[in-house]
Design a protein around this motif. Structure first.
Motif, PDB file in Angstrom:
ATOM      1  N   SER A  16       0.933  16.873  34.323  1.00 32.89           N
ATOM      2  CA  SER A  16       1.752  17.526  33.304  1.00 32.89           C
ATOM      3  C   SER A  16       1.729  16.750  31.993  1.00 32.89           C
ATOM      4  N   ARG A  17       1.879  15.436  32.071  1.00 30.65           N
ATOM      5  CA  ARG A  17       1.925  14.617  30.867  1.00 30.65           C
ATOM      6  C   ARG A  17       0.548  14.558  30.193  1.00 30.65           C
ATOM      7  N   ILE A  18      -0.488  14.475  30.987  1.00 31.06           N
ATOM      8  CA  ILE A  18      -1.842  14.470  30.417  1.00 31.06           C
ATOM      9  C   ILE A  18      -2.108  15.791  29.699  1.00 31.06           C
ATOM     10  N   ALA A  19      -1.702  16.897  30.321  1.00 32.20           N
ATOM     11  CA  ALA A  19      -1.911  18.213  29.709  1.00 32.20           C
ATOM     12  C   ALA A  19      -1.138  18.340  28.402  1.00 32.20           C
ATOM     13  N   TYR A  20       0.088  17.820  28.369  1.00 33.53           N
ATOM     14  CA  TYR A  20       0.894  17.908  27.147  1.00 33.53           C
ATOM     15  C   TYR A  20       0.248  17.077  26.030  1.00 33.53           C
ATOM     16  N   LEU A  21      -0.188  15.865  26.370  1.00 34.12           N
ATOM     17  CA  LEU A  21      -0.838  15.021  25.367  1.00 34.12           C
ATOM     18  C   LEU A  21      -2.125  15.673  24.861  1.00 34.12           C
ATOM     19  N   ARG A  22      -2.884  16.260  25.775  1.00 32.34           N
ATOM     20  CA  ARG A  22      -4.107  16.948  25.355  1.00 32.34           C
ATOM     21  C   ARG A  22      -3.759  18.111  24.415  1.00 32.34           C
ATOM     22  N   GLY A  23      -2.670  18.817  24.697  1.00 36.55           N
ATOM     23  CA  GLY A  23      -2.227  19.893  23.806  1.00 36.55           C
ATOM     24  C   GLY A  23      -1.890  19.373  22.416  1.00 36.55           C
ATOM     25  N   GLN A  24      -1.210  18.228  22.345  1.00 39.35           N
ATOM     26  CA  GLN A  24      -0.886  17.642  21.043  1.00 39.35           C
ATOM     27  C   GLN A  24      -2.146  17.294  20.256  1.00 39.35           C
ATOM     28  N   VAL A  25      -3.138  16.729  20.951  1.00 42.11           N
ATOM     29  CA  VAL A  25      -4.383  16.346  20.276  1.00 42.11           C
ATOM     30  C   VAL A  25      -5.111  17.585  19.765  1.00 42.11           C
ATOM     31  N   LEU A  26      -5.225  18.609  20.603  1.00 41.19           N
ATOM     32  CA  LEU A  26      -5.923  19.834  20.204  1.00 41.19           C
ATOM     33  C   LEU A  26      -5.193  20.553  19.072  1.00 41.19           C
ATOM     34  N   GLU A  27      -3.857  20.537  19.114  1.00 45.17           N
ATOM     35  CA  GLU A  27      -3.087  21.142  18.030  1.00 45.17           C
ATOM     36  C   GLU A  27      -3.341  20.393  16.724  1.00 45.17           C
ATOM     37  N   LEU A  60      -5.993  18.937  15.965  1.00 46.08           N
ATOM     38  CA  LEU A  60      -7.360  19.272  15.536  1.00 46.08           C
ATOM     39  C   LEU A  60      -7.472  20.712  15.053  1.00 46.08           C
ATOM     40  N   GLY A  61      -6.374  21.456  15.093  1.00 49.89           N
ATOM     41  CA  GLY A  61      -6.389  22.841  14.642  1.00 49.89           C
ATOM     42  C   GLY A  61      -6.887  23.829  15.680  1.00 49.89           C
ATOM     43  N   GLN A  62      -7.053  23.397  16.927  1.00 49.80           N
ATOM     44  CA  GLN A  62      -7.519  24.281  17.995  1.00 49.80           C
ATOM     45  C   GLN A  62      -6.310  24.819  18.767  1.00 49.80           C
ATOM     46  N   ASN A  63      -5.581  25.731  18.123  1.00 44.31           N
ATOM     47  CA  ASN A  63      -4.297  26.175  18.663  1.00 44.31           C
ATOM     48  C   ASN A  63      -4.430  26.936  19.977  1.00 44.31           C
ATOM     49  N   GLU A  64      -5.500  27.698  20.130  1.00 44.48           N
ATOM     50  CA  GLU A  64      -5.654  28.460  21.370  1.00 44.48           C
ATOM     51  C   GLU A  64      -5.801  27.533  22.576  1.00 44.48           C
ATOM     52  N   LYS A  65      -6.678  26.534  22.451  1.00 37.48           N
ATOM     53  CA  LYS A  65      -6.860  25.575  23.547  1.00 37.48           C
ATOM     54  C   LYS A  65      -5.589  24.751  23.751  1.00 37.48           C
ATOM     55  N   ALA A  66      -4.933  24.409  22.657  1.00 33.90           N
ATOM     56  CA  ALA A  66      -3.695  23.636  22.761  1.00 33.90           C
ATOM     57  C   ALA A  66      -2.637  24.431  23.530  1.00 33.90           C
ATOM     58  N   ARG A  67      -2.582  25.723  23.253  1.00 33.51           N
ATOM     59  CA  ARG A  67      -1.584  26.564  23.935  1.00 33.51           C
ATOM     60  C   ARG A  67      -1.842  26.599  25.437  1.00 33.51           C
ATOM     61  N   GLU A  68      -3.112  26.700  25.811  1.00 30.49           N
ATOM     62  CA  GLU A  68      -3.462  26.688  27.236  1.00 30.49           C
ATOM     63  C   GLU A  68      -3.074  25.363  27.877  1.00 30.49           C
ATOM     64  N   SER A  69      -3.264  24.267  27.142  1.00 31.02           N
ATOM     65  CA  SER A  69      -2.926  22.951  27.680  1.00 31.02           C
ATOM     66  C   SER A  69      -1.418  22.800  27.844  1.00 31.02           C
ATOM     67  N   TYR A  70      -0.650  23.300  26.863  1.00 31.46           N
ATOM     68  CA  TYR A  70       0.808  23.251  26.987  1.00 31.46           C
ATOM     69  C   TYR A  70       1.284  24.102  28.166  1.00 31.46           C
ATOM     70  N   SER A 107      -0.349  24.514  30.935  1.00 33.62           N
ATOM     71  CA  SER A 107      -0.592  23.692  32.124  1.00 33.62           C
ATOM     72  C   SER A 107       0.485  22.625  32.269  1.00 33.62           C
ATOM     73  N   ALA A 108       0.902  22.056  31.137  1.00 35.02           N
ATOM     74  CA  ALA A 108       1.971  21.054  31.185  1.00 35.02           C
ATOM     75  C   ALA A 108       3.253  21.661  31.748  1.00 35.02           C
ATOM     76  N   SER A 118       7.839  21.964  26.629  1.00 37.73           N
ATOM     77  CA  SER A 118       6.531  22.607  26.803  1.00 37.73           C
ATOM     78  C   SER A 118       6.584  24.054  26.338  1.00 37.73           C
ATOM     79  N   GLN A 119       7.671  24.740  26.631  1.00 42.08           N
ATOM     80  CA  GLN A 119       7.810  26.129  26.188  1.00 42.08           C
ATOM     81  C   GLN A 119       7.873  26.214  24.656  1.00 42.08           C
ATOM     82  N   ILE A 120       8.574  25.276  24.040  1.00 37.41           N
ATOM     83  CA  ILE A 120       8.648  25.271  22.576  1.00 37.41           C
ATOM     84  C   ILE A 120       7.275  24.984  21.978  1.00 37.41           C
ATOM     85  N   ALA A 121       6.534  24.075  22.605  1.00 35.79           N
ATOM     86  CA  ALA A 121       5.185  23.764  22.121  1.00 35.79           C
ATOM     87  C   ALA A 121       4.272  24.976  22.250  1.00 35.79           C
TER      88      ALA A 121
END
Length: 862
Positions: free
Chosen positions: A280-291, A293-303, A305-306, A319-322
């Motif tokens: 969960s924490r890895i997925a959330y951090l990955r979402g922050q990094v992708l967000e 980088l401007g890759q909102n679609e991938k970031a949303r998928e990662s959040y 998963s978190a 996670s829901q707010i993200a």
């Protein structure tokens, strides 16, 4: 048989009681390892794990920081049973070292010294007691470090340069971790180097390499850290080590700013780790990094998963707010909105309604539904606060909507409210700056509006003024009539019980009220400072600040945004007996031309500042350009006009040349000899810098000294100014004045040399052109005939000495700056002068240059 058995028993007893001291190197490796674990190492491990547990209990994620850490110290260690590593080592407290280092070399037991290791011999009771005393009152990490050092000192077995006691490896791992967590990575590296030197064949060596990379990361030596991690990734290592490696490597890449590589490594870490919390924490951090980088679609998928693997309520909500923050506006907005609204009403999620409403507002903004977004943000403010930072962000979003409408008073009010409740310091600092910017813009904006209104009224005829104020009075009567109706309604309700008696009210079940009037032992209510203080705070909590007035529950005396706007515009809300007479307002309109001129000057200066602030504070180039062009259209004074034209050209000539073309043409046509026009001709000339007030003052001082014939003092001031401000726009002008100083003090030849240098270095500037013209004159054979006030010729004195002093200059007086009334000769004027247009160039007289076209000193930015 009994005698033989008894005899053998006696021999065994005697043998067992005999003492024989073996050297440390001769002791059994098995016994040494056993003693290491049960005597000291166990306590070191226990202290370290105690630290992990306490840190985990005190850990609170900051979801507003750029990235969250992956590890929180809750689980048992990854890669060994020594405990988890610190992803949060930077925030650990500063701790003192446990032991004093001994000089490099070997201690008495033959064990190599490392920093912080005591050199006591095994069995040295005095030294061991001293070490035990040092741990009293120490922090948990210091105790772990001390115990690890003691285990190493007492139980290390080195033969032929190799450590034979395998338990010592764990002691060094504890030592390295405790030092890393105490923010002593360099000392941790020293301890790890011992392992690499004396335990080369240990199968657990990759774990030491992982902590080596972590230590390099902590000292910001990212190159070595990544080199260490990358080398380990190319080896076939234990799966548990690979899990730990992927986590540290990804976080180190983030620390170094390599976001794309970090995102790829986080993918690997997500696949390797099966623990739900870690995934969960890895997925959330990955979402922050992708967000990021401007890759909102991938970031949303990662959040998502978190949220799926989250085992913590707070983590689920954030996670829901993200997920809502990364909504791109193109998906199913209504479906996402209904989903979040449904969640906010379920069970414990109901306590987080304010956060879900904030998330819904963000989604509505992304979907282009601005009004709906503002409704959600305002709903968030009416719910119970679960996270002050979210409350502050909701205030900020509402303020931003006011700012988009150029309502700076409203924006500033909500920004101030956001600052009062926000908890994340970087956000507060950024918002504090924006709030200050808005206040500065607000002052200028409302000053412009107020002065424009007054100037517009001053231009109206009497009939137009009367009509204007008649309409204003009609609106004022309607407003006051509504206020009177509210007052009467409140008066009719006076005496009715409108108290709040619901179960949640603080006044519910309050049967005492003010019954105690001193009869009982508690005494009179208002004579007890404690009860009065508590009552006052409770009252303010419910009703806010109220003035002492009738119907206080219906007439809350708070300054509204509309009141603040009226105050900024100079509109008083105090009733006046003549407020329904047009003449009352018409009499206040100024008629004095001096006052009206000052109002326009203040308005133009404020408009210039407003345009510059739009660009500098909010990078709103279109609005800044429009504001400055509106200023140019009302014909401000020359100083403001030049600055406005320069700002328009400077902010647009690269990205929007069409917007800057009009400003450029005005500069080249109406102000061709100014330094601003020179910049418009060659905007990429790096040597151009606007003049500063300090240089202008230095120039004026030097020119005054030149006029007073104090040429050496004038030269000194000029030299210092040029050295201090080598790229100021007035530098060519300073050099030209210095040339005239040289002509007066050192002679014609020196002046010619300096003029040649000016003509070469500043050929495209007006000063360079003048220097060329002066050179043509000075090198010519033409003579100059001076005249007196009546036009009669004045005999010239022969020049006998090539090096002249101030009393007998070699350059004729008509060649240098003089006052206009001196000998009726127009001279080269280096001082401030009004620039002339090309079609109005003055004529030359007696080959002496006329400087009426000399460029002015560039005006200061307002």
């Amino acid at each position: 048989m009994k005698k033989n058995i008894l005899f053998l028993l006696v021999i065994c007893i005697v043998a067992s009681c005999a003492t024989k001291t073996k050297k440390p190197e001769q002791r059994s490796k098995l016994l040494k390892g056993f003693s290491t674990y049960y005597n000291t190492l166990f306590n070191a491990k226990d202290a370290l794990e105690s630290e992990f547990t306490s840190r985990d209990k005190g850990h609170k994620d900051n979801f507003y920081a750029p990235y969250i850490p992956i590890l929180t110290y809750e689980e048992q260690p990854l890669g060994s049973d020594l405990g988890q590593s610190a992803a949060f080592a930077e925030n650990s407290m500063k701790m003192a070292e446990v032991a004093n280092s001994k000089p490099s070399g070997r201690n008495n037991s033959g064990i190599p010294n490392i920093p912080g290791m005591q050199g006591n011999m095994p069995g040295n009771t005095e030294t061991n007691q001293e070490e035990e005393g040092q741990t009293k009152g120490a922090t948990t990490l210091e105790i772990a470090e001390a115990k690890a050092l003691k285990a190493i000192n007492k139980y290390s077995v080195i033969r032929n340069g190799e450590e034979k006691n395998k338990q010592i490896f764990e002691a060094y791992m504890i030592l390295a971790q405790s030092r890393i967590y105490q923010n002593k990575p360099l000392e941790a590296l020293d301890a790890l180097n011992y392992v690499f030197t004396h335990m080369k064949d240990d199968k657990r060596l990759p774990l030491a390499r992982i902590y080596q990379g972590l230590a390099y990361d902590k000292i910001k030596d990212y190159h070595r850290a990544h080199e260490t991690f990358a080398k380990l990734k190319g080896e076939d290592i234990n799966k548990n080590y690979a899990k730990l490696l992927s986590i540290y490597y990804s976080e180190s890449l983030l620390d170094a700013g390599k976001k794309e590589e970090a995102a790829r490594e986080l993918d690997i870490a997500y696949d390797l780790n099966t623990n739900r919390k870690l995934k969960s924490r890895i997925a959330y951090l990955r979402g922050q990094v992708l967000e990021n980088l401007g890759q909102n679609e991938k970031a949303r998928e990662s959040y998502a998963s978190a949220y799926k693997y989250a085992n913590d309520f707070e983590f689920e909500v954030k996670s829901q707010i993200a997920i809502a923050k990364t909504f791109n506006g193109k998906g199913d907005y209504n479906g996402a909105k209904n989903y979040l609204e449904g969640i906010s009403k379920k069970g414990t999620y109901g306590s987080r309604k304010n956060e879900f409403y904030y998330a819904l507002g963000l989604m509505a903004n992304k979907a282009g539904k601005k009004d709906e977004a503002q409704q959600f943000f305002r709903k968030s403010l009416f719910e119970k606060v679960s996270d002050p930072q979210i409350r502050g962000l909701a205030y900020y979003e509402i303020g931003k909507s006011y700012l988009e409408k150029n309502d700076y008073i409203g924006a500033g009010s909500y920004y101030d409210s956001a600052l009062a409740v926000m908890t994340y310091e970087p956000s507060k600092i950024l918002l504090q700056d924006q709030s200050e910017y808005i206040k500065k813009i607000s002052r200028n904006y409302y000053l412009i509006k107020k002065n424009d209104s007054i100037l517009s009224l001053a231009k109206m005829s009497d009939a137009q003024r009367t009509d204007f104020f008649s309409k204003y009075i009609a609106k004022l009567k309607i407003k006051e009539e509504k206020e009177e109706q509210e007052r009467r309604r409140a008066e009719r309700n006076k005496g009715f019980d409108t108290g709040d008696y619901n179960a949640n009210s603080i006044f519910a079940n309050n049967t005492n009220a003010f019954e105690d009037f001193g009869v009982t032992t508690k005494g009179f209510y208002f004579s007890n400072n404690g009860t009065v203080s508590k009552g006052t705070s409770s009252f303010k909590q419910i009703w806010g600040e109220r003035a002492l007035a009738d119907n206080w529950r219906f007439s809350k005396k708070m300054t509204s945004i509309e009141d603040m706007k009226n105050e900024a515009l100079g509109v008083t809300s105090a009733p006046n007996p003549r407020r329904f007479e047009p003449a009352y307002y018409i009499e206040q309109i100024p008629t004095d031309q001096g006052k009206l001129a000052q109002l326009k000057k203040d308005r133009d200066t404020a408009s210039l500042g407003l345009g510059v602030m739009y660009q500098n504070y909010f990078t709103n180039t279109p609005l800044a350009t429009k504001t400055l062009y509106d200023l140019i259209d009302v014909k401000p004074e020359e100083k403001v006009m030049l600055q406005a034209l320069y700002e328009i050209f400077a902010m647009n000539y690269e990205k929007n040349p069409q917007a800057s073309e009009r400003a450029k043409q005005i500069l080249l046509t109406d102000y061709p000899y100014t330094s601003y026009a020179e910049f418009a001709r060659n905007p990429k000339n790096n040597s151009f810098v606007k003049s500063t007030e300090d240089v202008e003052n230095e120039y004026k001082k030097a020119y005054a000294l030149f006029e007073s014939e104090k040429f050496s003092e004038s030269k000194d001031i000029i030299d210092q100014a040029i050295q201090k401000y080598p790229k100021d726009a007035l530098v060519p002008k300073l050099y030209l004045l210095n040339a005239f100083n040289a002509g007066k003090s050192s002679g014609k030849e020196v002046m010619i040399l300096q003029l040649e240098q000016i003509a070469l270095n500043y050929s495209k500037t007006p000063e360079g052109v003048r220097a060329k013209e002066m050179l043509n004159y000075l090198k010519s054979d033409l003579s100059f005939q001076a005249t007196d006030n009546k036009g009669n010729a004045i005999p010239q004195q022969p020049v006998t000495n090539p090096v002249q002093n101030d009393q007998s200059p070699s350059v004729q007086d008509s060649d240098v700056p003089q006052r206009p009334d001196m000998n009726k000769v127009q001279s080269v004027d280096l001082g401030p002068a009004t620039p002339q247009k090309p079609n109005s160039q003055p004529k030359k007289k007696n080959k002496v240059l006329d400087a009426s076209s000399d460029p002015t000193i560039p005006p200061r930015p307002q």
